[in-house]
Design an enzyme around this catalytic site. Structure first.
Site, PDB file in Angstrom:
ATOM      1  N   ALA A  11      45.474  27.141  20.824  1.00 26.91           N
ATOM      2  CA  ALA A  11      46.811  26.855  20.269  1.00 26.91           C
ATOM      3  C   ALA A  11      47.825  27.840  20.833  1.00 26.91           C
ATOM      4  CB  ALA A  11      46.764  26.918  18.743  1.00 26.91           C
ATOM      5  N   GLY A  12      47.648  28.193  22.094  1.00 32.66           N
ATOM      6  CA  GLY A  12      48.576  29.119  22.744  1.00 32.66           C
ATOM      7  C   GLY A  12      49.792  28.375  23.282  1.00 32.66           C
ATOM      8  N   GLN A  13      50.276  28.819  24.442  1.00 32.90           N
ATOM      9  CA  GLN A  13      51.491  28.232  25.018  1.00 32.90           C
ATOM     10  C   GLN A  13      51.303  26.748  25.341  1.00 32.90           C
ATOM     11  OE1 GLN A  13      54.019  29.973  24.510  1.00 32.90           O
ATOM     12  NE2 GLN A  13      54.500  31.309  26.228  1.00 32.90           N
ATOM     13  N   ILE A  14      50.193  26.431  26.036  1.00 33.44           N
ATOM     14  CA  ILE A  14      49.998  25.019  26.396  1.00 33.44           C
ATOM     15  C   ILE A  14      49.597  24.219  25.153  1.00 33.44           C
ATOM     16  CG2 ILE A  14      48.779  23.367  27.865  1.00 33.44           C
ATOM     17  CD1 ILE A  14      48.317  25.570  29.879  1.00 33.44           C
ATOM     18  N   GLY A  15      48.712  24.787  24.325  1.00 35.75           N
ATOM     19  CA  GLY A  15      48.244  24.072  23.138  1.00 35.75           C
ATOM     20  C   GLY A  15      49.393  23.675  22.217  1.00 35.75           C
ATOM     21  N   ASP A  34      42.082  27.228  17.023  1.00 35.87           N
ATOM     22  CA  ASP A  34      42.135  28.490  17.772  1.00 35.87           C
ATOM     23  C   ASP A  34      41.304  29.519  17.009  1.00 35.87           C
ATOM     24  OD1 ASP A  34      44.489  29.487  20.070  1.00 35.87           O
ATOM     25  OD2 ASP A  34      43.281  31.030  19.087  1.00 35.87           O
ATOM     26  N   ILE A 119      41.781  22.298  30.710  1.00 34.74           N
ATOM     27  CA  ILE A 119      42.921  22.869  31.455  1.00 34.74           C
ATOM     28  C   ILE A 119      42.646  24.343  31.794  1.00 34.74           C
ATOM     29  CG2 ILE A 119      45.420  23.264  31.439  1.00 34.74           C
ATOM     30  CD1 ILE A 119      45.843  21.060  29.527  1.00 34.74           C
ATOM     31  N   ARG A 152      54.497  18.911  40.846  1.00 35.12           N
ATOM     32  CA  ARG A 152      55.272  19.976  41.504  1.00 35.12           C
ATOM     33  C   ARG A 152      55.698  19.528  42.899  1.00 35.12           C
ATOM     34  NH1 ARG A 152      51.310  24.710  39.228  1.00 35.12           N
ATOM     35  NH2 ARG A 152      52.600  25.274  37.443  1.00 35.12           N
ATOM     36  N   HIS A 176      41.833  23.220  42.377  1.00 38.12           N
ATOM     37  CA  HIS A 176      43.131  23.712  41.897  1.00 38.12           C
ATOM     38  C   HIS A 176      43.197  25.195  42.238  1.00 38.12           C
ATOM     39  CE1 HIS A 176      46.677  24.094  39.449  1.00 38.12           C
ATOM     40  NE2 HIS A 176      46.108  24.968  38.644  1.00 38.12           N
TER      41      HIS A 176
HETATM   42  P1  A3D Z   1      47.568  31.272  25.955  1.00 39.46           P
HETATM   43  O1  A3D Z   1      48.968  31.071  25.524  1.00 39.46           O
HETATM   44  O2  A3D Z   1      47.034  32.653  26.080  1.00 39.46           O
HETATM   45  O3  A3D Z   1      46.634  30.427  24.976  1.00 39.46           O
HETATM   46  C1  A3D Z   1      45.236  30.503  25.017  1.00 39.46           C
HETATM   47  C2  A3D Z   1      44.746  30.410  23.584  1.00 39.46           C
HETATM   48  O4  A3D Z   1      43.315  30.351  23.624  1.00 39.46           O
HETATM   49  C3  A3D Z   1      45.114  31.639  22.731  1.00 39.46           C
HETATM   50  O5  A3D Z   1      45.851  31.230  21.589  1.00 39.46           O
HETATM   51  C4  A3D Z   1      43.764  32.243  22.345  1.00 39.46           C
HETATM   52  O6  A3D Z   1      43.732  32.783  21.029  1.00 39.46           O
HETATM   53  C5  A3D Z   1      42.858  31.017  22.446  1.00 39.46           C
HETATM   54  N1  A3D Z   1      41.443  31.327  22.587  1.00 39.46           N
HETATM   55  C6  A3D Z   1      40.851  32.358  23.241  1.00 39.46           C
HETATM   56  N2  A3D Z   1      39.527  32.284  23.108  1.00 39.46           N
HETATM   57  C7  A3D Z   1      39.262  31.185  22.355  1.00 39.46           C
HETATM   58  C8  A3D Z   1      38.076  30.578  21.878  1.00 39.46           C
HETATM   59  N3  A3D Z   1      36.868  31.081  22.150  1.00 39.46           N
HETATM   60  N4  A3D Z   1      38.189  29.439  21.159  1.00 39.46           N
HETATM   61  C9  A3D Z   1      39.399  28.912  20.868  1.00 39.46           C
HETATM   62  N5  A3D Z   1      40.555  29.447  21.287  1.00 39.46           N
HETATM   63  C10 A3D Z   1      40.486  30.577  22.023  1.00 39.46           C
HETATM   64  O7  A3D Z   1      47.320  30.555  27.384  1.00 39.46           O
HETATM   65  P2  A3D Z   1      48.014  29.220  27.942  1.00 39.46           P
HETATM   66  O8  A3D Z   1      48.056  28.190  26.874  1.00 39.46           O
HETATM   67  O9  A3D Z   1      49.256  29.579  28.672  1.00 39.46           O
HETATM   68  O10 A3D Z   1      46.937  28.810  29.066  1.00 39.46           O
HETATM   69  C11 A3D Z   1      45.654  28.379  28.678  1.00 39.46           C
HETATM   70  C12 A3D Z   1      44.743  28.241  29.893  1.00 39.46           C
HETATM   71  O11 A3D Z   1      45.245  27.224  30.765  1.00 39.46           O
HETATM   72  C13 A3D Z   1      44.594  29.498  30.768  1.00 39.46           C
HETATM   73  O12 A3D Z   1      43.257  29.655  31.182  1.00 39.46           O
HETATM   74  C14 A3D Z   1      45.476  29.188  31.972  1.00 39.46           C
HETATM   75  O13 A3D Z   1      45.073  29.886  33.130  1.00 39.46           O
HETATM   76  C15 A3D Z   1      45.235  27.705  32.113  1.00 39.46           C
HETATM   77  N6  A3D Z   1      46.239  26.970  32.888  1.00 39.46           N
HETATM   78  C16 A3D Z   1      45.780  25.980  33.700  1.00 39.46           C
HETATM   79  C17 A3D Z   1      46.653  25.242  34.449  1.00 39.46           C
HETATM   80  C18 A3D Z   1      46.149  24.159  35.342  1.00 39.46           C
HETATM   81  O14 A3D Z   1      46.913  23.494  35.997  1.00 39.46           O
HETATM   82  C19 A3D Z   1      44.720  23.888  35.411  1.00 39.46           C
HETATM   83  C20 A3D Z   1      48.042  25.496  34.386  1.00 39.46           C
HETATM   84  C21 A3D Z   1      48.486  26.510  33.544  1.00 39.46           C
HETATM   85  C22 A3D Z   1      47.570  27.250  32.787  1.00 39.46           C
END
Ligand code: A3D
Length: 320
Positions: A11-15, A34, A119, A152, A176
């Site tokens: 439930a971070g930035q993308i979630g 999360d 993702i 993009r 990717h």
């Molecule tokens: P972020 O905002 O840090 O959110 C990640 C969330 O995962 C946090 O809220 C954490 O608390 C939670 N988390 C950590 N461990 C666990 C667990 N074991 N179970 C459940 N939740 C957990 O990151 P984000 O949302 O910006 O990015 C998430 C992921 O996507 C990262 O690995 C990025 O590198 C990846 N990402 C991929 C792309 C692609 O195009 C593939 C693009 C951008 C980001």
């Protein structure tokens, strides 16, 4: 008829952005999961309170209990850590592999019939590991990257040509990462391939090469600008396009990290290829003919992914 149930693991930035998009588009009800207690509950309530003004009808629940994702139709996985400036996606492998193990087991136990879109980076290796840990059918587990990479590419091309993004199609293959393969021959403006547009004087080969490179570096460009975390609006929007195609059986032709067996000379491997997404999940892998140069770039990209999968097997013996 009950609304589809969409579980967002992370439930971070993308979630959080995914949850908002699901609600705005009324794709279904949302469960945000999360491990950071408070974050999923807070985001779910905040978005739910946007419903009357939206307006949209969707229920949103935040949780730290996997039991709440029971029976989900779609699971979108962003759990883990994102990049910081100076990090490559591959630097995340060790930490995020452990996360994929707990997520894979949580999905297997509670939502074994879901269509799963991963993702978490490094994407191609993490989607492979998630599939292994969950044991779900290969066609029900895929990774989001190609839709984002080609979005993009399309954005840069539309800006260069000063035309609507809707009329620009683009094709990106492979892993990717820095070795991804944007295919100019299969990228078009209203059906006119890019090499023809260079011949027509719309742009130059140098500009095309620069756009291809900017596409490869697209993630790092955002990481550098934000200084804290990585892209989230475009990644979330891209995953929603895939989820919608599954839920509505649209049979969209979308590039994604899919399990490829037979096509492209691959024998059971996750890598970015064009696919058809419908109610069966990844219903088809589109096997296009590559030129010698394109095949060489694709093979290099696949080798990079194979190296990451090997590293996963070395870290976690149960994957070997
Ligand atoms: P972020 O905002 O840090 O959110 C990640 C969330 O995962 C946090 O809220 C954490 O608390 C939670 N988390 C950590 N461990 C666990 C667990 N074991 N179970 C459940 N939740 C957990 O990151 P984000 O949302 O910006 O990015 C998430 C992921 O996507 C990262 O690995 C990025 O590198 C990846 N990402 C991929 C792309 C692609 O195009 C593939 C693009 C951008 C980001």
């Amino acid at each position: 008829m009950a609304r589809p149930k969409i579980a967002l693991i992370g439930a971070g930035q993308i979630g959080g952005t995914l949850a908002h998009l699901v609600a705005l588009k009324e794709l279904g009800d949302v469960v945000l999961f999360d491990i950071a207690d408070g974050t999923p509950q807070g985001k779910a309530l905040d978005i739910a309170e946007a419903g009357p003004a939206g307006p949209f009808d969707a229920t949103l629940k935040g949780t730290t209990d996997y039991a709440d994702i029971a029976g989900a139709d779609v699971c979108i996985v962003t759990a883990g850590v994102p990049r910081k400036p100076g990090m490559s996606r591959d630097d995340l492998l060790g930490i995020n592999l452990k996360v994929m193990k707990s997520v894979g087991e949580g999905i297997a136990a509670n939502a074994p019939n879901a269509f799963v879109i991963c993702i978490t980076n490094p994407l191609d290796a993490m989607v492979w590991a998630l599939r292994e840990f969950s044991g779900l059918p290969h066609e029900k587990v895929c990774g989001m990257a190609g839709v984002l990479d080609s979005a993009r590419f399309r954005h840069f091309l539309a800006t260069e040509f000063e035309v609507s993004m809707k009329d620009v199609t683009a094709f990106v293959l492979g892993g990717h990462g820095d070795t991804m393969v944007p295919l100019t021959r299969y990228s078009t403006v209203a059906g006119i391939p890019l090499p023809d547009l260079v011949d027509m004087g719309w742009t130059t080969q140098e500009k095309m090469d620069a756009i291809v490179q900017r596409t490869r570096d697209g993630g790092a460009e955002i990481v550098g600008l934000l200084g804290n975390g990585s892209a989230f609006y475009a990644p979330a929007t891209s995953a929603i396009e895939m989820a919608e195609s599954y839920l509505k059986d649209q049979k969209r032709v979308l590039p994604c990290a899919a399990y490829v067996e037979g096509a492209y000379g691959l024998d059971g491997f996750y890598v970015g290829v064009p696919t058809v997404i419908g109610k069966g999940g990844i219903e088809r892998v589109v096997n296009i003919k590559l030129s010698k140069d394109e095949q060489a770039m694709f093979d290099k990209s696949v080798d990079a992914v194979k190296g990451l999968v090997k590293a996963c097997k070395e870290i976690d013996g149960s994957l070997a």
